[in-house]
Write an enzyme that holds these catalytic residues in place. Sequence first.
Site, PDB file in Angstrom:
ATOM      1  N   ASP A 140       3.087  -4.993   8.318  1.00 12.13           N
ATOM      2  CA  ASP A 140       1.988  -4.315   8.096  1.00 12.13           C
ATOM      3  C   ASP A 140       0.785  -5.264   8.170  1.00 12.13           C
ATOM      4  O   ASP A 140       0.515  -5.762   7.075  1.00 12.13           O
ATOM      5  CB  ASP A 140       1.821  -3.395   6.849  1.00 12.13           C
ATOM      6  CG  ASP A 140       0.585  -2.575   6.650  1.00 12.13           C
ATOM      7  OD1 ASP A 140      -0.400  -3.093   7.196  1.00 12.13           O
ATOM      8  OD2 ASP A 140       0.829  -1.503   6.157  1.00 12.13           O
ATOM      9  N   TYR A 192      -9.506   0.173  11.178  1.00 14.98           N
ATOM     10  CA  TYR A 192     -10.808   0.533  10.768  1.00 14.98           C
ATOM     11  C   TYR A 192     -11.450  -0.340   9.627  1.00 14.98           C
ATOM     12  O   TYR A 192     -12.281  -0.122   9.154  1.00 14.98           O
ATOM     13  CB  TYR A 192     -11.010   1.973  10.585  1.00 14.98           C
ATOM     14  CG  TYR A 192      -9.912   2.289   9.493  1.00 14.98           C
ATOM     15  CD1 TYR A 192      -9.696   2.062   8.285  1.00 14.98           C
ATOM     16  CD2 TYR A 192      -8.862   3.101  10.006  1.00 14.98           C
ATOM     17  CE1 TYR A 192      -8.654   2.358   7.366  1.00 14.98           C
ATOM     18  CE2 TYR A 192      -7.590   3.540   9.286  1.00 14.98           C
ATOM     19  CZ  TYR A 192      -7.727   3.172   7.868  1.00 14.98           C
ATOM     20  OH  TYR A 192      -6.682   3.824   7.136  1.00 14.98           O
ATOM     21  N   LYS A 193     -10.561  -1.496   9.585  1.00 17.79           N
ATOM     22  CA  LYS A 193     -10.921  -2.517   8.564  1.00 17.79           C
ATOM     23  C   LYS A 193     -11.977  -3.509   8.858  1.00 17.79           C
ATOM     24  O   LYS A 193     -12.884  -3.450   9.552  1.00 17.79           O
ATOM     25  CB  LYS A 193      -9.760  -2.961   7.698  1.00 17.79           C
ATOM     26  CG  LYS A 193      -9.142  -1.649   6.897  1.00 17.79           C
ATOM     27  CD  LYS A 193      -7.885  -2.112   6.113  1.00 17.79           C
ATOM     28  CE  LYS A 193      -7.186  -0.985   5.657  1.00 17.79           C
ATOM     29  NZ  LYS A 193      -7.846  -0.165   4.550  1.00 17.79           N
ATOM     30  N   PHE A 209       0.918  -1.117   0.238  1.00 18.93           N
ATOM     31  CA  PHE A 209       0.225   0.047  -0.291  1.00 18.93           C
ATOM     32  C   PHE A 209       0.862   1.435   0.015  1.00 18.93           C
ATOM     33  O   PHE A 209       1.829   1.201   0.739  1.00 18.93           O
ATOM     34  CB  PHE A 209      -1.194   0.019   1.335  1.00 18.93           C
ATOM     35  CG  PHE A 209      -1.835   1.342   1.192  1.00 18.93           C
ATOM     36  CD1 PHE A 209      -3.002   1.120   0.172  1.00 18.93           C
ATOM     37  CD2 PHE A 209      -1.535   2.547   2.092  1.00 18.93           C
ATOM     38  CE1 PHE A 209      -3.856   2.182   0.344  1.00 18.93           C
ATOM     39  CE2 PHE A 209      -2.724   3.278   2.073  1.00 18.93           C
ATOM     40  CZ  PHE A 209      -3.664   3.457   1.187  1.00 18.93           C
ATOM     41  N   ARG A 218     -12.266  -4.752  -6.162  1.00 20.83           N
ATOM     42  CA  ARG A 218     -12.103  -5.205  -4.667  1.00 20.83           C
ATOM     43  C   ARG A 218     -13.278  -5.665  -4.097  1.00 20.83           C
ATOM     44  O   ARG A 218     -14.240  -4.846  -3.949  1.00 20.83           O
ATOM     45  CB  ARG A 218     -11.276  -4.416  -3.818  1.00 20.83           C
ATOM     46  CG  ARG A 218      -9.668  -4.088  -4.344  1.00 20.83           C
ATOM     47  CD  ARG A 218      -8.826  -3.704  -3.268  1.00 20.83           C
ATOM     48  NE  ARG A 218      -9.399  -2.617  -2.475  1.00 20.83           N
ATOM     49  CZ  ARG A 218      -8.862  -2.255  -1.190  1.00 20.83           C
ATOM     50  NH1 ARG A 218      -7.907  -2.870  -0.687  1.00 20.83           N
ATOM     51  NH2 ARG A 218      -9.531  -1.343  -0.677  1.00 20.83           N
TER      52      ARG A 218
END
Lengths: 366, 366
Positions: free
Chosen positions: A173, A198-199, A106, A341
Amino acid sequence: MKRELFDIPEGVIYLDGNSLGAPPKHVAERMQEVVKHQWGTRLIRSWSEGWWEAPQRIGDRIGRLIGAAEGQVVVGDSTSVNVFKALTGAVKGTSRTEIVCDESTFPTDGYIAQSVASLTGLKIRAAHPSSMELTEDTAVVLLNHVDYRTGALNDMKELTEQAHSVGAQVVWDLCHSAGVLPIELDALNVDFAIGCTYKFLNGGPGSPAFIYVPKHRQSTFENPLSGWNGHREPFAMEPSYEPDPGIVRARVGTPDILSMLALDAALDVWDDVDLAELRERGLKLTALFREHVEKLTSLEVITPEVRGNQISVRCPDAKAVMDELIARGVIGDHRPPDVLRFGFAPLYVTDEDAIKAAETLAEITR
Amino acid sequence: MKRELFDIPEGVIYLDGNSLGAPPKHVAERMQEVVKHQWGTRLIRSWSEGWWEAPQRIGDRIGRLIGAAEGQVVVGDSTSVNVFKALTGAVKGTSRTEIVCDESTFPTDGYIAQSVASLTGLKIRAAHPSSMELTEDTAVVLLNHVDYRTGALNDMKELTEQAHSVGAQVVWDLCHSAGVLPIELDALNVDFAIGCTYKFLNGGPGSPAFIYVPKHRQSTFENPLSGWNGHREPFAMEPSYEPDPGIVRARVGTPDILSMLALDAALDVWDDVDLAELRERGLKLTALFREHVEKLTSLEVITPEVRGNQISVRCPDAKAVMDELIARGVIGDHRPPDVLRFGFAPLYVTDEDAIKAAETLAEITR
């Protein structure tokens, strides 16, 4: 399966929990309590009634989900800021010359690594996890557990051992793997890990990230963001920075309590989750979606077999197709140039959701 | 005076708004809307329905309170993190050798300055604002507008000119002055400013801080925390960091939306505040308290005449005295070794509060 605990709007198939998890229903009420009672009635006194220690307490709650014993995880700041802490801490004082960064990362991880390299005088080298070519020049490797575009899952054990075999450290990560599968940071002797909440953890938009620094590294870890919250005696207001001996030294400034206590509430749904069962359910959901996409459409699924909770589909005109999916109530997202996605949060996504989403995609692209 | 807009508990005299401002009443309701509707119903779509731009939009709202024209202030991260951005940005590429730091500063500024010095190879020198002895070796000066212990107000115009006269830059910490008096960052040609929003601005516990980078410095400002939110094309997910041309480059990671939108709601009460009138009222309140403390007690007021919204009183056994004040409903705080602090937020503190607080202090210490 805990769908009844979540607020999912009527008529929506929500497959973007890999970007922003849905809110557990009780979070709204908890926020009322925090704003009205803790902030409003107790005012400044709340700092000594639980707020000050919240970053460690909530860190320990996350620790249980990533294989970290107590006292090694702290919550606060953004993922980017925590990448900065971990990487800078890892290379401080090294005589090695390079930082190796997962080339499929990312972007923010790579951007921050560039800045760390520039500030510390190291070089940065991008490499694919399958061919990193580490040497005794490598100070640290920054790796994603699950690739944000393809959903590919990297082998934490093998890659950590590979780094250690040349004396390099590794920063993992966990943004796309925390809350997806069992993780064993302590057992695999990981040097540092960071991740967002927050995922799949459903902490709320931009909820604070976490950093893991194992016990045996804490006394030598130098946090470049040496804010007063990491001081061993923060309220002594001493002129010189003396870090806390433990994980508290990874803290920086005053924590964003409202966002943090929303995360705290959201973590309640994880208390009795069996991560092995959750993993099985995630694999089942993604397999089901893949099977239906491959049967009903001519699109290419680019997610490999060894994966997180995400299926990525190559699709020309990805933006327009996703806009149409969203218009029909199937919410995923797209990443440039041509990737759709779909995230499958096993706590609230059903088998029917997965099948219906594939059917809708087929209708739009046929 | 807007006391009716705030939630102040019955029987409490709240004089700690310089540490944690009281909540405007409507913030609780706004948080419900954010959690239930924006996060719950709109889910990921909210990012394109106002969340993404919130740091700039709210930054502009604060800009109006500190004399900064639009497009120069952005909200996010903690004060400590913003000190790091500003100082590191200020010294990047300099051939000068020292950072001068206000020796009476709130500790976190000094701690962060130490880290910046260590990372960039500069020396750090502590000096009192009244005798800084700046030279052509001075790269940047880090100053507090209002001293957190004594409440002394520094002369922003004079000290900024002093720094500029030797070619040094200045970073102003506005934590204890934003929301206290009119500030003129643009007019005084200030180089950088940072500040928190949870004191006199009432943004909520640990609400995000702000950073000011004036237009003419933006294109050369290198944010050391080069997270993806500061990229010129964040959703292009490019491998290389290319900063946004404007203030957006001061952003880092995904913003903590819940804390940020609570701040946004709290700022509503500032929309029609005349800062000159507010300043007058703050001076009146602090004068009233000082007068009564000097009349009724034998304690020494250490706040000088040129001050912010705070009166500090030297008091042996400060902790015990403050505990007793709080037990009697007068909430202030104390700072080591022997300082009682009383903050007077003119939006919700009354004349009667100031007099009653002095009387209570006299009862306890007589």
